[in-house]
Design a protein around this motif. Structure first.
Motif, PDB file in Angstrom:
ATOM      1  N   GLY A 159     -46.595  32.578  28.866  1.00 40.61           N
ATOM      2  CA  GLY A 159     -47.167  31.457  28.105  1.00 40.61           C
ATOM      3  C   GLY A 159     -46.280  30.229  28.175  1.00 40.61           C
ATOM      4  N   ARG A 160     -46.438  29.363  27.184  1.00 40.24           N
ATOM      5  CA  ARG A 160     -45.829  28.044  27.320  1.00 40.24           C
ATOM      6  C   ARG A 160     -44.335  28.007  26.973  1.00 40.24           C
ATOM      7  N   THR A 161     -43.842  29.069  26.333  1.00 39.52           N
ATOM      8  CA  THR A 161     -42.447  28.920  25.905  1.00 39.52           C
ATOM      9  C   THR A 161     -41.776  30.264  25.599  1.00 39.52           C
ATOM     10  N   GLY A 165     -38.985  30.786  17.718  1.00 41.76           N
ATOM     11  CA  GLY A 165     -38.375  30.956  16.401  1.00 41.76           C
ATOM     12  C   GLY A 165     -38.976  32.119  15.647  1.00 41.76           C
ATOM     13  N   ALA A 166     -38.443  32.332  14.468  1.00 41.90           N
ATOM     14  CA  ALA A 166     -39.039  33.337  13.587  1.00 41.90           C
ATOM     15  C   ALA A 166     -40.470  32.900  13.319  1.00 41.90           C
ATOM     16  N   ASP A 167     -41.293  33.840  12.921  1.00 47.85           N
ATOM     17  CA  ASP A 167     -42.692  33.513  12.621  1.00 47.85           C
ATOM     18  C   ASP A 167     -42.752  32.930  11.204  1.00 47.85           C
ATOM     19  N   GLY A 201     -34.675  28.025  17.109  1.00 46.88           N
ATOM     20  CA  GLY A 201     -34.418  28.811  15.915  1.00 46.88           C
ATOM     21  C   GLY A 201     -34.076  30.252  16.270  1.00 46.88           C
ATOM     22  N   GLY A 202     -34.820  31.162  15.640  1.00 48.85           N
ATOM     23  CA  GLY A 202     -34.579  32.582  15.891  1.00 48.85           C
ATOM     24  C   GLY A 202     -34.716  32.936  17.355  1.00 48.85           C
ATOM     25  N   GLY A 203     -35.502  32.160  18.095  1.00 48.98           N
ATOM     26  CA  GLY A 203     -35.637  32.418  19.542  1.00 48.98           C
ATOM     27  C   GLY A 203     -34.319  32.201  20.245  1.00 48.98           C
ATOM     28  N   LEU A 204     -33.656  31.086  19.955  1.00 53.97           N
ATOM     29  CA  LEU A 204     -32.347  30.847  20.558  1.00 53.97           C
ATOM     30  C   LEU A 204     -31.340  31.843  20.009  1.00 53.97           C
ATOM     31  N   GLU A 205     -31.438  32.152  18.736  1.00 54.20           N
ATOM     32  CA  GLU A 205     -30.495  33.115  18.151  1.00 54.20           C
ATOM     33  C   GLU A 205     -30.642  34.492  18.801  1.00 54.20           C
ATOM     34  N   LEU A 206     -31.844  34.834  19.201  1.00 58.00           N
ATOM     35  CA  LEU A 206     -32.019  36.094  19.925  1.00 58.00           C
ATOM     36  C   LEU A 206     -31.387  35.990  21.306  1.00 58.00           C
ATOM     37  N   PRO A 254     -33.766  24.213  14.971  1.00 59.74           N
ATOM     38  CA  PRO A 254     -34.430  23.208  14.112  1.00 59.74           C
ATOM     39  C   PRO A 254     -34.655  23.668  12.682  1.00 59.74           C
ATOM     40  N   GLU A 255     -34.047  24.773  12.287  1.00 62.24           N
ATOM     41  CA  GLU A 255     -34.304  25.285  10.934  1.00 62.24           C
ATOM     42  C   GLU A 255     -34.095  24.230   9.859  1.00 62.24           C
ATOM     43  N   VAL A 256     -33.131  23.350  10.063  1.00 62.75           N
ATOM     44  CA  VAL A 256     -32.839  22.337   9.037  1.00 62.75           C
ATOM     45  C   VAL A 256     -34.082  21.495   8.749  1.00 62.75           C
ATOM     46  N   GLU A 294     -48.870  18.751   8.912  1.00 65.79           N
ATOM     47  CA  GLU A 294     -48.928  17.803  10.029  1.00 65.79           C
ATOM     48  C   GLU A 294     -49.863  18.345  11.102  1.00 65.79           C
ATOM     49  N   ARG A 295     -49.824  19.629  11.325  1.00 67.44           N
ATOM     50  CA  ARG A 295     -50.667  20.248  12.362  1.00 67.44           C
ATOM     51  C   ARG A 295     -52.101  20.412  11.897  1.00 67.44           C
ATOM     52  N   GLN A 296     -52.263  20.675  10.608  1.00 66.65           N
ATOM     53  CA  GLN A 296     -53.619  20.752  10.050  1.00 66.65           C
ATOM     54  C   GLN A 296     -54.313  19.395  10.140  1.00 66.65           C
ATOM     55  N   ALA A 321     -54.320  17.262  12.288  1.00 73.43           N
ATOM     56  CA  ALA A 321     -54.862  16.960  13.625  1.00 73.43           C
ATOM     57  C   ALA A 321     -56.212  17.632  13.828  1.00 73.43           C
ATOM     58  N   LYS A 322     -56.574  18.542  12.927  1.00 77.22           N
ATOM     59  CA  LYS A 322     -57.820  19.297  13.104  1.00 77.22           C
ATOM     60  C   LYS A 322     -58.920  18.648  12.269  1.00 77.22           C
ATOM     61  N   VAL A 323     -59.972  18.208  12.973  1.00 82.96           N
ATOM     62  CA  VAL A 323     -61.063  17.513  12.286  1.00 82.96           C
ATOM     63  C   VAL A 323     -62.016  18.562  11.699  1.00 82.96           C
TER      64      VAL A 323
HETATM   65  N1  T1G Z   1     -43.998  30.324  13.572  1.00 85.69           N
HETATM   66  C1  T1G Z   1     -45.358  30.401  13.441  1.00 85.69           C
HETATM   67  N2  T1G Z   1     -46.219  29.525  14.009  1.00 85.69           N
HETATM   68  C2  T1G Z   1     -45.690  28.540  14.739  1.00 85.69           C
HETATM   69  C3  T1G Z   1     -44.300  28.381  14.920  1.00 85.69           C
HETATM   70  C4  T1G Z   1     -43.438  29.332  14.288  1.00 85.69           C
HETATM   71  N3  T1G Z   1     -42.112  29.287  14.431  1.00 85.69           N
HETATM   72  N4  T1G Z   1     -44.105  27.277  15.698  1.00 85.69           N
HETATM   73  C5  T1G Z   1     -45.309  26.782  15.982  1.00 85.69           C
HETATM   74  N5  T1G Z   1     -46.269  27.519  15.409  1.00 85.69           N
HETATM   75  C6  T1G Z   1     -47.718  27.312  15.527  1.00 85.69           C
HETATM   76  C7  T1G Z   1     -48.149  25.974  14.979  1.00 85.69           C
HETATM   77  O1  T1G Z   1     -48.352  26.065  13.585  1.00 85.69           O
HETATM   78  C8  T1G Z   1     -49.432  25.735  15.743  1.00 85.69           C
HETATM   79  O2  T1G Z   1     -50.409  26.566  15.138  1.00 85.69           O
HETATM   80  C9  T1G Z   1     -49.138  26.338  17.114  1.00 85.69           C
HETATM   81  O3  T1G Z   1     -48.045  27.255  16.920  1.00 85.69           O
HETATM   82  C10 T1G Z   1     -48.732  25.301  18.129  1.00 85.69           C
HETATM   83  O4  T1G Z   1     -47.661  24.572  17.533  1.00 85.69           O
HETATM   84  C11 T1G Z   1     -34.274  33.087  11.465  1.00 85.69           C
HETATM   85  C12 T1G Z   1     -35.579  31.266  10.075  1.00 85.69           C
HETATM   86  C13 T1G Z   1     -42.571  25.197  19.389  1.00 85.69           C
HETATM   87  C14 T1G Z   1     -42.020  22.791  19.754  1.00 85.69           C
HETATM   88  O5  T1G Z   1     -38.902  25.445  13.661  1.00 85.69           O
HETATM   89  O6  T1G Z   1     -41.321  22.947  16.765  1.00 85.69           O
HETATM   90  O7  T1G Z   1     -36.449  30.699  13.367  1.00 85.69           O
HETATM   91  O8  T1G Z   1     -52.027  24.796  14.458  1.00 85.69           O
HETATM   92  O9  T1G Z   1     -48.887  22.377  17.549  1.00 85.69           O
HETATM   93  O10 T1G Z   1     -46.673  20.622  19.759  1.00 85.69           O
HETATM   94  O11 T1G Z   1     -32.982  31.225  12.018  1.00 85.69           O
HETATM   95  O12 T1G Z   1     -44.446  24.285  17.398  1.00 85.69           O
HETATM   96  O13 T1G Z   1     -52.312  25.988  16.653  1.00 85.69           O
HETATM   97  O14 T1G Z   1     -52.682  27.217  14.489  1.00 85.69           O
HETATM   98  O15 T1G Z   1     -46.387  22.517  17.117  1.00 85.69           O
HETATM   99  O16 T1G Z   1     -46.569  22.360  21.640  1.00 85.69           O
HETATM  100  C15 T1G Z   1     -37.629  27.867  13.754  1.00 85.69           C
HETATM  101  C16 T1G Z   1     -41.301  25.191  15.104  1.00 85.69           C
HETATM  102  C17 T1G Z   1     -38.421  28.727  12.812  1.00 85.69           C
HETATM  103  C18 T1G Z   1     -40.021  25.709  15.730  1.00 85.69           C
HETATM  104  C19 T1G Z   1     -44.361  23.628  20.049  1.00 85.69           C
HETATM  105  N6  T1G Z   1     -38.501  27.340  14.765  1.00 85.69           N
HETATM  106  N7  T1G Z   1     -42.283  24.893  16.125  1.00 85.69           N
HETATM  107  O17 T1G Z   1     -44.897  22.350  19.773  1.00 85.69           O
HETATM  108  O18 T1G Z   1     -47.321  23.004  19.419  1.00 85.69           O
HETATM  109  S1  T1G Z   1     -37.416  29.275  11.476  1.00 85.69           S
HETATM  110  C20 T1G Z   1     -39.102  26.145  14.621  1.00 85.69           C
HETATM  111  C21 T1G Z   1     -42.220  23.748  16.850  1.00 85.69           C
HETATM  112  C22 T1G Z   1     -36.320  30.338  12.217  1.00 85.69           C
HETATM  113  C23 T1G Z   1     -34.304  31.746  12.111  1.00 85.69           C
HETATM  114  C24 T1G Z   1     -35.167  30.765  11.386  1.00 85.69           C
HETATM  115  C25 T1G Z   1     -43.366  23.494  17.785  1.00 85.69           C
HETATM  116  C26 T1G Z   1     -43.049  23.790  19.247  1.00 85.69           C
HETATM  117  P1  T1G Z   1     -51.973  26.123  15.192  1.00 85.69           P
HETATM  118  P2  T1G Z   1     -47.571  23.027  17.826  1.00 85.69           P
HETATM  119  P3  T1G Z   1     -46.390  22.017  20.211  1.00 85.69           P
END
Ligand code: T1G
Length: 690
Positions: free
Chosen positions: A58-60, A64-66, A103-108, A126-128, A280-282, A284-286
């Motif tokens: 997929g795209r990435t 991060g954590a969910d 976030g958690g993705g890089l931490e992994l 980007p957790e901050v 912010e993401r909501q 965008a949805k009409v």
């Molecule tokens: N968890 C769940 N859903 C996520 C998500 C996430 N981390 N990131 C994105 N989504 C959903 C988003 O709501 C949208 O949903 C869809 O994916 C596409 O996102 C333990 C605690 C990765 C750069 O902060 O910055 O890890 O609206 O529209 O513009 O230390 O998403 O389609 O239903 O933004 O291409 C840390 C947050 C989490 C990254 C992609 N990670 N995400 O941008 O798509 S905390 C983040 C982003 C954590 C650990 C801690 C961006 C993106 P829907 P999008 P995009």
């Protein structure tokens, strides 16, 4: 083979390839974590496997954590337990990164023994931005790789770094040259053949040693960022965790990080910032339109007016590579406008924020004209002329005769009734509002205003266009001030009334500043200019603002408005303005009294919440969270307070209702509770349920 629905396991020679398939962003949901853990255990038990690649489809890479799992009971393996499985694996694990490892993705990835990335990949913590801190060891491992200062910057800014920079700082070991999967497998083979060690980031101390005995690193960092971090809890928590890497063992540091993470996760600031992320993401949805509503092609844009707004608007499209014809009535005004645009680009290039050669490229997309006829082939035409209904109606009447059939005719009006403007044409279904905020090429918010006639195609096209030009588009209905300015008008009314009744502009501003606004109300007025919308011909000393204008006190630009300003724009409360206020109050028969900070706080904020509820009830905003996005993005509502409607829910609507009733008794109809608040409060619900 499928480990589960979202993780597969394949073996190529001595290399096991563990792949996550969990769109949209491979967030580390419980299923993903379980799948990876199972696959690693399989690889460890498979005698033919010598090393592992962890990669995503997929795209990435894991983003991060969910975030949707926050606040729910933890499901094993937690991210930290998954990390232990990977970090303690007896066979090398190579993380293969593309897209954004966040976030958690890089931490992994940091507990893998090696990391390879495609050159276009980005890595960040980007957790901050969510009011959190990297809670899976990011504050303890990152400093051990990149050093204390870089770690402080990356963890408190939340900004990602590109793969090349990440390699230079040691965050990534290899850059893929071709196909990531193939290159990662080849890299894993090399690690095996060269018998490279099972490196654990947690064991590295050389980068920490460089900072030992230098407490000034932290003192200087705090000082340099005090203004940016003001009011936010997460940055200071992050700094303390990074400091702990020098004071505690790794394991003690991990305990401390978890403690501070839990404090942040349970705090309203993080709830607010996570709310803003999803809102912010909501936005965008009409809602309410068929999912297959077609969008119209926008290959060429016309802008009428090359003033501050018109020029800024035109830049947005040039920045997105869309040609713009910009029309002014007179050549001199056109030349001045284009000159200002070029100047803006040149200063951006001087600051290194764009390549010098791009200045000419962008300017090459701008065609100036003094003839409206030159807009005939535009797909979208935006007017940014003087804020006067007759002037705008005249422009739209002319456009109606010139613009090609199907072209979108948009107005940048802030307050005027767009139905009235559309009525000057034979095509009201083609008319909408595109309300940019000054400076239009900088401010992220774009209110997309639909009238009763705007066609669905134009609504979806305008919302998509917002994203294309890097704006946060919020769809709003036609009505006085739409969403943002209507709530601003509610704040204006209370602020103006409060200073007549006994408060001062500086106490009102301090209360708002302390609440978290970057700037107070009267300071903002002075900055924008008291003479915006003021008419020299018709002014009649009808209010303090008019009187100040009549005195030539137009704000910062005249070094005097509500405040006096020195040559460095440093403001001081103005005795002159205060005298004007006191005289005007006396003339109005208002007996001034002591006004407390609490009264200022409640009257301004609850009036704003009440106006937001009215907007929601009238359908001018489709969601309460849309109103929050407008005020957080466009008006400086502190992000860690989530927006006026989130803040209202945080108080609890029964409390809001009580406050409004008390304020209504003392201060009138601005506080007459919106029926929506009464309904929701009675049902035990919040704006989020509306
Ligand atoms: N968890 C769940 N859903 C996520 C998500 C996430 N981390 N990131 C994105 N989504 C959903 C988003 O709501 C949208 O949903 C869809 O994916 C596409 O996102 C333990 C605690 C990765 C750069 O902060 O910055 O890890 O609206 O529209 O513009 O230390 O998403 O389609 O239903 O933004 O291409 C840390 C947050 C989490 C990254 C992609 N990670 N995400 O941008 O798509 S905390 C983040 C982003 C954590 C650990 C801690 C961006 C993106 P829907 P999008 P995009």
């Amino acid at each position: 083979m499928k480990v589960n629905d979202v993780v597969t396991y394949e073996v190529e020679g001595p290399i096991a390839v563990i792949t996550a398939h969990s769109p949209p962003v491979n967030a580390l949901s419980s299923a993903v974590r379980q799948g990876i853990a199972g696959a690693v255990q399989t690889a460890l038990g498979d005698g033919s496997v010598g090393a592992m690649v962890l990669i995503c489809e997929g795209r990435t890479f894991f983003a991060g954590a969910d975030i949707t799992e926050f606040g729910k009971p933890p499901v094993e393996p937690t991210l930290r337990n998954l990390q232990l499985i990977v970090e303690n694996a007896t066979k090398p694990v190579i993380a293969a990164i593309h897209g954004t490892a966040l976030g958690g993705g890089l931490e992994l990835a940091l507990v893998a023994h090696y990391r390879i990335a495609v050159p276009s990949a980005k890595c960040g913590l980007p957790e901050v931005k969510l009011g959190l801190l990297p809670g899976a060891g990011g504050t303890q491992r990152l400093p051990r790789i990149v050093g204390i200062e870089k770690a402080l910057d990356l963890t408190t800014s939340g900004a990602p770094v590109g793969a090349r920079a990440a390699k230079e700082m040691g965050l990534v070991d290899e850059l893929a040259q071709g196909d990531l999967r193939a290159d990662a497998i080849a890299f894993a083979r090399r690690v095996l053949e060269e018998k490279r060690p099972l490196l654990k980031v947690r064991d590295r101390t050389e980068k920490l040693d460089e900072a030992r005995g230098k407490p000034e690193i932290f003192a200087n960092f705090r000082k340099a960022n005090a203004r940016k971090f003001r009011g936010f809890k997460a940055p200071e928590h992050i700094i303390r965790c990074v400091e702990a890497t020098l004071e505690k063992s790794f394991d003690e540091g991990m305990v401390y990080e978890r403690q501070l993470f839990n404090e942040l996760q349970s705090d309203s600031q993080s709830a607010a910032q996570r709310h803003v992320f999803f809102a912010e993401r909501q936005a965008a949805k009409v809602l309410g339109l068929a999912a297959d509503t077609p969008t119209l092609p926008i290959a060429k844009v016309g802008v009428i007016g090359a003033g501050t707004m018109g020029g800024g608007i035109a830049m947005n499209f040039a920045n997105a590579g869309i040609p713009v014809t910009i029309v002014e009535a007179k050549q001199e005004a056109l030349d001045r406008g284009l000159g200002i645009i070029r100047g803006n680009y040149e200063s951006t290039a001087k600051k290194g924020r764009m390549k010098a050669e791009d200045v000419d490229t962008r300017m090459g997309l701008l065609t100036g004209s003094v003839a409206m006829e030159d807009l005939a082939d535009c797909d979208l035409i935006i007017e940014a002329v003087f804020e006067n209904l007759d002037v705008k109606r005249e422009v739209f009447g002319t456009l109606d005769a010139i613009a090609r059939p199907g072209a979108i005719l948009a107005t940048n009006t802030s307050y005027l009734d767009i139905d009235d403007i559309a009525a000057a044409t034979e095509r009201p279904e083609s008319v909408c509002g595109l309300h940019f905020f000054s400076p239009a090429n900088v401010m992220k918010l774009l209110e997309v205003v639909r009238t009763k006639d705007t066609s669905p195609e134009i609504v979806v096209t305008a919302m998509k266009l917002a994203k294309t030009i890097g704006k946060i588009g919020v769809l709003v209905g036609n009505g006085f001030g739409f969403v943002g300015n209507r709530i601003l008008a509610a704040r204006n009314a209370q602020a103006d009334r409060l200073v007549l009744e006994g408060a001062t502009p500086w106490t009102v501003d301090r209360v708002l500043y302390d609440f978290g606004f970057a700037m107070g109300h009267f300071q903002m007025r002075d900055l924008v200019g008291l003479d915006v919308g003021w008419n020299r011909e018709t002014t009649s000393s009808a209010n303090v603002r008019e009187i100040l204008n009549e005195m030539g006190r137009h704000g910062q630009k005249t070094k005097g408005g509500y405040y006096d300003y020195d040559d460095n724009r440093k403001q001081t409360p103005s005795p002159i303005a205060m005298q004007v206020i006191e005289d005007f109050a006396a003339k109005q028969g208002i007996e001034r009294r002591a006004v407390s900070d609490d009264e200022i706080h409640d009257r301004i904020l609850f009036a704003m919440v009440n106006e937001g509820a009215r907007i929601l009830d009238e359908g001018i905003a489709a969601r309460a969270s849309d109103i929050d996005i407008v005020w957080v993005t466009g008006y400086g509502w502190p992000k860690y307070r989530g927006g006026p409607m989130f803040w209202g829910d945080l108080q609890g609507l029964p409390t809001v209702l009580e406050k409004l009733k008390t304020l209504e008794a003392a201060h009138g109809e601005a506080f007459t509770p919106s029926p929506l608040i009464e309904r929701l409060a009675a049902e035990g619900k919040g704006f989020r349920d509306a």
